[in-house]
Design an enzyme around this catalytic site. Structure first.
Site, mmCIF file in Angstrom:
data_model
loop_
_atom_site.group_PDB
_atom_site.id
_atom_site.type_symbol
_atom_site.label_atom_id
_atom_site.label_comp_id
_atom_site.label_asym_id
_atom_site.label_seq_id
_atom_site.Cartn_x
_atom_site.Cartn_y
_atom_site.Cartn_z
ATOM 1 N N GLN A 298 0.855 -1.096 -0.089
ATOM 2 C CA GLN A 298 0.015 -0.041 0.077
ATOM 3 C C GLN A 298 0.829 1.083 -0.115
ATOM 4 O O GLN A 298 1.741 1.351 0.921
ATOM 5 C CB GLN A 298 -0.863 -0.153 1.244
ATOM 6 C CG GLN A 298 -1.905 1.137 1.353
ATOM 7 C CD GLN A 298 -2.783 0.907 2.544
ATOM 8 O OE1 GLN A 298 -3.463 1.879 3.090
ATOM 9 N NE2 GLN A 298 -3.090 -0.525 3.037
ATOM 10 N N CYS A 329 -6.703 7.590 3.136
ATOM 11 C CA CYS A 329 -5.904 7.935 4.364
ATOM 12 C C CYS A 329 -6.808 9.357 4.854
ATOM 13 O O CYS A 329 -6.481 10.326 4.038
ATOM 14 C CB CYS A 329 -4.549 7.928 4.379
ATOM 15 S SG CYS A 329 -3.861 8.282 5.861
ATOM 16 N N LYS A 368 -7.811 2.360 -2.862
ATOM 17 C CA LYS A 368 -8.619 2.450 -1.729
ATOM 18 C C LYS A 368 -9.155 3.849 -1.862
ATOM 19 O O LYS A 368 -8.245 4.873 -1.673
ATOM 20 C CB LYS A 368 -8.024 1.945 -0.405
ATOM 21 C CG LYS A 368 -8.726 1.985 0.652
ATOM 22 C CD LYS A 368 -8.211 1.460 2.105
ATOM 23 C CE LYS A 368 -9.156 1.391 3.175
ATOM 24 N NZ LYS A 368 -9.631 2.624 3.543
ATOM 25 N N HIS A 398 -14.531 2.509 1.383
ATOM 26 C CA HIS A 398 -14.750 2.782 2.688
ATOM 27 C C HIS A 398 -15.873 3.608 2.967
ATOM 28 O O HIS A 398 -15.940 4.723 2.575
ATOM 29 C CB HIS A 398 -13.392 3.328 3.768
ATOM 30 C CG HIS A 398 -13.884 3.398 5.220
ATOM 31 N ND1 HIS A 398 -13.786 2.503 5.946
ATOM 32 C CD2 HIS A 398 -14.103 4.642 5.961
ATOM 33 C CE1 HIS A 398 -14.131 2.813 7.036
ATOM 34 N NE2 HIS A 398 -14.548 3.959 7.225
ATOM 35 N N ASN A 430 -16.015 -1.964 2.658
ATOM 36 C CA ASN A 430 -15.191 -1.851 3.838
ATOM 37 C C ASN A 430 -16.093 -0.831 4.823
ATOM 38 O O ASN A 430 -16.519 0.094 4.611
ATOM 39 C CB ASN A 430 -13.895 -1.022 3.805
ATOM 40 C CG ASN A 430 -13.103 -0.702 5.079
ATOM 41 O OD1 ASN A 430 -12.543 0.147 5.219
ATOM 42 N ND2 ASN A 430 -13.045 -1.726 5.906
ATOM 43 N N GLY A 431 -16.117 -1.537 6.302
ATOM 44 C CA GLY A 431 -16.596 -0.671 7.107
ATOM 45 C C GLY A 431 -17.654 -1.469 8.119
ATOM 46 O O GLY A 431 -18.814 -1.983 7.723
ATOM 47 N N ASP A 432 -17.367 -1.590 9.338
ATOM 48 C CA ASP A 432 -18.390 -2.130 10.278
ATOM 49 C C ASP A 432 -18.545 -3.686 10.187
ATOM 50 O O ASP A 432 -19.579 -3.909 10.754
ATOM 51 C CB ASP A 432 -19.821 -1.137 10.377
ATOM 52 C CG ASP A 432 -19.604 0.121 10.664
ATOM 53 O OD1 ASP A 432 -18.648 0.534 11.315
ATOM 54 O OD2 ASP A 432 -20.372 0.869 10.314
ATOM 55 N N ALA A 453 -11.046 -4.196 8.660
ATOM 56 C CA ALA A 453 -10.029 -3.384 9.393
ATOM 57 C C ALA A 453 -10.132 -3.753 11.148
ATOM 58 O O ALA A 453 -9.802 -4.702 11.503
ATOM 59 C CB ALA A 453 -10.229 -1.965 8.845
ATOM 60 N N ARG A 454 -10.996 -2.807 11.730
ATOM 61 C CA ARG A 454 -11.252 -2.815 12.877
ATOM 62 C C ARG A 454 -11.728 -4.105 13.429
ATOM 63 O O ARG A 454 -11.356 -4.569 14.584
ATOM 64 C CB ARG A 454 -12.021 -1.590 13.244
ATOM 65 C CG ARG A 454 -11.464 -0.249 13.491
ATOM 66 C CD ARG A 454 -12.494 0.655 13.981
ATOM 67 N NE ARG A 454 -13.682 0.820 13.155
ATOM 68 C CZ ARG A 454 -15.047 1.195 13.304
ATOM 69 N NH1 ARG A 454 -15.119 1.800 14.781
ATOM 70 N NH2 ARG A 454 -16.095 1.147 12.748
#
Length: 582
Positions: A298, A329, A368, A398, A430-432, A453-454
């Site tokens: 990346q 980012c 991304k 995202h 991407n997300g949650d 991710a998280r």
């Protein structure tokens, strides 16, 4: 009692109060509480005193200032935990004397070093057990496993013969020298940049000095020349990146995720300017473990020249399956330079970057992005059709804007809309994503795959849950084994000397700041746990489960001491992330 909004529902028999929770953990903790030592036992926040005082002066802005990462986190330079370090020439047992002679600032007397060296952390060295030797010799914190009574480093020759180097993409010393002296040539990038300076809009072209001049390319071969030796792949012939689950992180963490079923892994974001300068610390972010069968790097940058040169550099010198441009980012340092999310609003530069990198890469180029920069002004749907024309092989979206950070839920309806616009180019959402149910719901949209991710930071076994369509009520013992594996991988990657041990510890502690958000399935009143729900204070089914639920820095340090021994006297840690939004 009615649960507080945004708080997870836990079975009543496990609930407790903040005071009872910390009292229980402190009573079983073998070391004195750091808060008691500081005279402040009431607020186990892990924040420096100066930050709490500053916030109390301005109560009205307290909520706003607490949002996001630890803004007042002081910049801490890498610490040395040894008063005197042993000279590398002695550690590596070289036959020649130290080239610096009397001017060398390191110790050359092994006996003197051993008198001041901290005690070993165990009888088994993971590096020696895995590879048959440990390059850190007497400086290793597990050195008694592989040093003789004469303090010589031992080798298990049979194991050395069987073991192979499991990590690739090292920075070659000769390449580093050429980069530092600006002697490295970028013929493909220079050919592309000439077309940009002339105001042309190039399509996908071959790269290399020979291609640019129309002459035969210089080909060095030991066998017959094939088409692959002289003809660059057309964009349609590039291998596509189309698997399901995708995650990023440091190498030891990625190894953990691969064990649990992650399909694609990607390195941490690397700055192209640092890579072009030959910085070893930045090149370390490109390293690839043998277990990573589909791996990408990346990159972050904001100028067509540096991004194209860096792409050509990596194409020639490292082994990757794709290269990703991080234009999502959100951090200020990157955004204000025009990189990260800033690229989304600089479409002309963005196009030049994508076309330039594509012209010099033999692997797919992915991007991304976020929904946009401002909260109520999404622009991804306008950008994606353009990126298809530029030659992007895959888009990861995202579902939040830069302005939102993590304060709102990811917009999967918008991701679905964008996936239709992206077709036939694959789009990952991407997300949650924290449970297999979240993943199933995401797959009901038009996305080709999902990036975690998280969710992976909170529960890395999430990939297994997704593969097997189940909730895993993982035990505290199994979770501790995962942490033990991570520390072993960390010692292998960052080193088993004092510096390597403490670097491994710092990454472990950062990870624990996310792991503590996980609520065991067996304790939940309502399954599944949502990523934006905070856990209330609860007692686990055993002491370790309770300890892992603590958001107190001291308890994270206690867990690290179970795996890596006691912290040094001058050790300090403050987590990067202390988010209001989960």
């Amino acid at each position: 009692m009615e649960p507080q909004r945004g708080t997870a529902l836990i079975k009543e028999q496990f609930l407790t109060t903040k005071e009872k929770f910390h009292e229980f953990l402190a009573s079983a903790r073998p070391r004195a509480s750091r808060d008691e030592a500081d005279g402040d036992p009431e607020e186990p926040s892990g924040e420096p005193e100066q930050k709490r005082v500053k916030l109390d002066r301005d109560a009205e802005q307290k909520k706003k200032k607490m949002r996001g990462q630890n803004k007042s986190r002081p910049h801490i330079k890498p610490q040395s935990y040894e008063e005197r370090r042993l000279c590398p020439s002695i550690v590596q047992e070289r036959d020649t004397e130290c080239v610096y002679g009397e001017k060398c600032r390191f110790l050359h007397d092994v006996s003197e070093y051993m008198c001041s060296k901290a005690a070993d952390l165990g009888d088994q060295c993971y590096r020696f057990s895995s590879f048959g030797w440990c390059q850190y010799g007497v400086t290793c914190r597990f050195s008694r496993a592989h040093t003789s009574p004469e303090l010589k480093n031992l080798r298990n020759e049979e194991l050395c013969r069987r073991s192979t180097d499991t990590v690739s993409n090292h920075l070659d010393k000769d390449l580093q020298r050429r980069l530092r002296k600006k002697q490295q040539r970028f013929p493909g990038a220079e050919a592309y940049l000439k077309t940009v300076s002339r105001g042309e809009r190039p399509t996908h072209t071959s790269h290399g000095a020979g291609d640019a001049d129309g002459a035969d390319p210089p080909v060095k071969t030991l066998g017959p020349i094939t088409d692959a030796d002289v003809i660059k792949l057309r964009p349609s012939e590039k291998k596509q990146v189309c698997l399901e689950e995708h995650t990023c992180g440091n190498l030891p963490f990625r190894r953990v995720c691969k064990r649990f079923g992650a399909d694609i892994t990607c390195g941490e974001m690397a700055m192209v300017t640092n890579l072009l300068q030959g910085q070893a610390s930045e090149w370390a972010l490109l390293k690839r473990h043998a277990s990573e069968d589909l791996f990408g790097v990346q990159l972050e940058g904001c100028f067509p020249d540096t991004m194209t040169r860096c792409a050509e550099l990596l194409n020639q010198n490292i082994d990757v399956d794709f290269v990703d441009i991080n234009s999502g980012c959100p951090i200020d340092l990157v955004y204000k330079k025009g990189g990260g999310c800033g690229l989304m609003t600089r479409t002309s530069k963005f196009e030049q970057i994508v076309r330039g990198m594509n012209s010099v890469l033999d692997v797919p180029l992915t991007v991304k992005i976020r929904t946009g920069v401002q909260q109520n002004c999404s622009i991804a749907h306008k950008l994606i059709p353009e990126m298809k024309k530029w030659g992007v092989s895959l888009v990861t979206l995202h579902g939040r804007s830069r302005e939102q950070r993590y304060t709102k839920s990811a917009d999967w309806e918008y991701i679905d809309t964008c996936s239709k616009l992206a077709a036939p180019v694959p789009l990952f959402g991407n997300g949650d994503i924290l449970t297999y149910e979240d993943a199933m719901k995401a797959r009901e949209t038009g996305v080709s795959g999902i990036m975690v991710a998280r969710g992976a930071l909170i529960k890395p076994w999430l990939f297994t849950e997704i593969k097997e369509n189940r909730h895993w009520d993982i035990s505290s013992g199994e979770r501790l084994d995962i942490l033990r594996d991570f520390t072993n991988y960390g010692l292998e990657h960052w080193g088993s000397d004092t510096q390597g041990v403490e670097k491994t510890r710092s990454f472990l502690l950062e990870w624990l700041s996310f792991l503590c958000r996980y609520i065991p399935v067996g304790l939940l009143e309502r399954v599944p746990q949502k990523i934006n729900e905070r856990p209330p204070f609860y007692m686990g089914r055993d002491y370790m489960e309770s300890l892992m639920a603590s958001q107190h820095v001291d308890d994270w340090i206690h867990i690290s001491e179970m795996l890596l021994g006691p912290v040094p006297k001058n050790f300090s840690f403050l987590p990067k992330h202390k988010a209001n939004a989960y």
